[in-house]
Design a protein around this motif. Structure first.
Motif, PDB file in Angstrom:
ATOM      1  N   ILE A  30       0.840  -1.205   0.000  1.00  0.00           N
ATOM      2  CA  ILE A  30       0.000   0.000   0.000  1.00  0.00           C
ATOM      3  C   ILE A  30       0.876   1.255   0.000  1.00  0.00           C
ATOM      4  CG2 ILE A  30      -1.704   1.294   1.337  1.00  0.00           C
ATOM      5  CD1 ILE A  30      -2.936  -1.400   2.099  1.00  0.00           C
ATOM      6  N   MET A 103      -5.122  -1.158  -5.339  1.00  0.00           N
ATOM      7  CA  MET A 103      -5.439  -0.657  -4.014  1.00  0.00           C
ATOM      8  C   MET A 103      -6.580  -1.417  -3.343  1.00  0.00           C
ATOM      9  SD  MET A 103      -3.898   1.282  -2.167  1.00  0.00           S
ATOM     10  CE  MET A 103      -3.497   2.879  -1.565  1.00  0.00           C
ATOM     11  N   HIS A 104      -7.661  -1.697  -4.081  1.00  0.00           N
ATOM     12  CA  HIS A 104      -8.816  -2.341  -3.444  1.00  0.00           C
ATOM     13  C   HIS A 104      -8.456  -3.740  -2.948  1.00  0.00           C
ATOM     14  CE1 HIS A 104      -8.799  -3.070  -7.741  1.00  0.00           C
ATOM     15  NE2 HIS A 104      -9.385  -4.209  -7.523  1.00  0.00           N
ATOM     16  N   GLU A 106      -5.403  -4.835  -2.104  1.00  0.00           N
ATOM     17  CA  GLU A 106      -4.477  -4.726  -0.975  1.00  0.00           C
ATOM     18  C   GLU A 106      -5.222  -4.315   0.289  1.00  0.00           C
ATOM     19  OE1 GLU A 106      -1.595  -5.836  -1.345  1.00  0.00           O
ATOM     20  OE2 GLU A 106      -1.573  -5.881  -3.514  1.00  0.00           O
ATOM     21  N   GLN A 107      -6.147  -3.377   0.122  1.00  0.00           N
ATOM     22  CA  GLN A 107      -6.864  -2.891   1.306  1.00  0.00           C
ATOM     23  C   GLN A 107      -7.741  -3.972   1.905  1.00  0.00           C
ATOM     24  OE1 GLN A 107      -8.560   0.741  -0.118  1.00  0.00           O
ATOM     25  NE2 GLN A 107      -7.185   1.982   1.107  1.00  0.00           N
ATOM     26  N   SER A 108      -8.408  -4.761   1.035  1.00  0.00           N
ATOM     27  CA  SER A 108      -9.261  -5.820   1.590  1.00  0.00           C
ATOM     28  C   SER A 108      -8.395  -6.897   2.226  1.00  0.00           C
ATOM     29  CB  SER A 108     -10.183  -6.392   0.518  1.00  0.00           C
ATOM     30  OG  SER A 108      -9.425  -6.969  -0.505  1.00  0.00           O
ATOM     31  N   TYR A 110      -5.516  -6.424   3.602  1.00  0.00           N
ATOM     32  CA  TYR A 110      -4.986  -5.887   4.863  1.00  0.00           C
ATOM     33  C   TYR A 110      -6.035  -5.953   5.972  1.00  0.00           C
ATOM     34  CZ  TYR A 110      -2.482  -2.932   8.108  1.00  0.00           C
ATOM     35  OH  TYR A 110      -1.838  -2.472   9.217  1.00  0.00           O
TER      36      TYR A 110
ATOM     37  N   SER B 121      -4.962   6.315   2.788  1.00  0.00           N
ATOM     38  CA  SER B 121      -4.786   4.866   2.924  1.00  0.00           C
ATOM     39  C   SER B 121      -3.682   4.554   3.909  1.00  0.00           C
ATOM     40  CB  SER B 121      -4.423   4.239   1.580  1.00  0.00           C
ATOM     41  OG  SER B 121      -5.426   4.466   0.658  1.00  0.00           O
ATOM     42  N   ASN B 122      -2.573   5.281   3.799  1.00  0.00           N
ATOM     43  CA  ASN B 122      -1.450   5.011   4.689  1.00  0.00           C
ATOM     44  C   ASN B 122      -1.748   5.420   6.127  1.00  0.00           C
ATOM     45  OD1 ASN B 122       0.888   3.856   3.182  1.00  0.00           O
ATOM     46  ND2 ASN B 122       0.340   5.529   1.839  1.00  0.00           N
ATOM     47  N   GLU B 124      -4.619   5.173   7.417  1.00  0.00           N
ATOM     48  CA  GLU B 124      -5.491   4.079   7.879  1.00  0.00           C
ATOM     49  C   GLU B 124      -4.656   2.880   8.334  1.00  0.00           C
ATOM     50  OE1 GLU B 124      -8.910   3.311   9.137  1.00  0.00           O
ATOM     51  OE2 GLU B 124      -8.793   5.017   7.768  1.00  0.00           O
ATOM     52  N   ILE B 125      -3.625   2.561   7.547  1.00  0.00           N
ATOM     53  CA  ILE B 125      -2.711   1.461   7.901  1.00  0.00           C
ATOM     54  C   ILE B 125      -2.067   1.763   9.257  1.00  0.00           C
ATOM     55  CG2 ILE B 125      -0.523   0.322   7.271  1.00  0.00           C
ATOM     56  CD1 ILE B 125      -2.605  -0.437   5.363  1.00  0.00           C
TER      57      ILE B 125
END
Lengths: 139, 141
Positions: A30, A103-104, A106-108, A110, B121-122, B124-125
């Protein structure tokens, strides 16, 4: 029958370690979502878990490793049992700059991994509390 | 897990730098100069992954998080700067021309949105990792 921590805690300790490792890999993906030519990576969790699991009863034939670079029979480094093999993701829609992070996905991944980390943590916590319960005799 | 915080932090730093150059570009989109050399040229950040220190290709400073993002350089756009005939402009040269900046505003707006989304996003991580670490500290309680 001796009670050891290894026996009491079971697989959850290794699971937690692998989840941490995978979390780091996904965070790297990410973080590099905008880096040209970066290739997204991940580990095969099931295969890594299988390797990490101490096999009861069966004695598997292994080669002796004396150096961290030695490769075991299954093609992975022997001295780090948790050293899961990094694999490149196959992108559905690779971008023009050579970046394969989606991105979608990787985010799911994660979010899923973070949830499962918490699940392992919960299991580990309940193991500890049952050990405590045994020690205090249920008082 | 501490290195996840470093990785997310380095990515947020890189995205913030990108947002800063975008702000600079947009702010200077309408500036003019009396010479071609003096005209504002759009600046763009270059992102690169921080490789393992054992990798000969990497020249990252010691202590930087492996897997994070660094910004090795900020390049200036090589697009030709537009030359306009404005004899009434006080910045005009002897022939009455001014040199505007070569900033593409549409590109910059898209860049800005992309940078802010990646930053989110970062962040959020970072938050999720912080929660996981706090939960781990409470293990067995």
């Amino acid at each position: 029958m001796a009670i050891t921590f290894d026996k009491a805690l079971g697989i959850h300790e290794q699971a937690l370690m692998l989840r941490t490792q995978r979390n780091e890999i996904l965070a790297t993906n990410i973080a590099n979502a905008d880096t040209p030519n970066y290739k997204a990576r991940d580990i095969d969790f099931a295969a890594a878990m299988e390797r990490a699991r101490p096999r009861a009863g069966t004695q598997s034939v292994t080669l002796q490793a004396t150096h961290s670079g030695h490769i075991g029979v299954d093609g992975q480094s022997q001295l780090s049992p948790l050293g899961a093999q990094l694999q490149y993701r196959t992108p559905h829609q690779p971008s023009l700059d050579g970046n394969t992070v989606e991105m979608h996905i990787e985010q799911s991944a994660y979010a899923d991994n973070a949830l499962r980390y918490q699940a392992s943590l919960q299991f580990l916590g309940s193991k500890f509390s049952s050990l405590k319960n045994v020690i205090t005799g249920g008082r | 897990m501490a290195s996840i915080l470093d990785i997310a932090g380095s990515a947020m730093n890189a995205q913030m730098l990108r947002l800063n150059t975008t702000a600079s570009n947009l702010a200077n989109a309408n500036t003019v100069s009396s010479t071609e050399q003096g005209a504002y040229r759009a600046k763009q950040t270059v992102f690169a992954t921080i490789m393992d220190a054992t990798n000969a290709l990497s020249a990252n400073p010691a202590g930087s998080p492996v897997g994070g993002v660094n910004v090795p350089e900020i390049v200036e756009s090589q697009a030709p700067v537009p030359k306009r005939y404005e004899p009434g402009n006080p910045m005009a040269d002897a022939d009455g021309y001014v040199y505007a900046s070569n900033v593409n505003e549409v590109e910059e707006m898209a860049n800005m949105i992309s940078a802010s989304r990646s930053y989110q996003s970062n962040a959020e991580i970072f938050n999720t990792t912080k929660t996981l670490m706090l939960r781990t500290l409470q293990l067995g309680q």
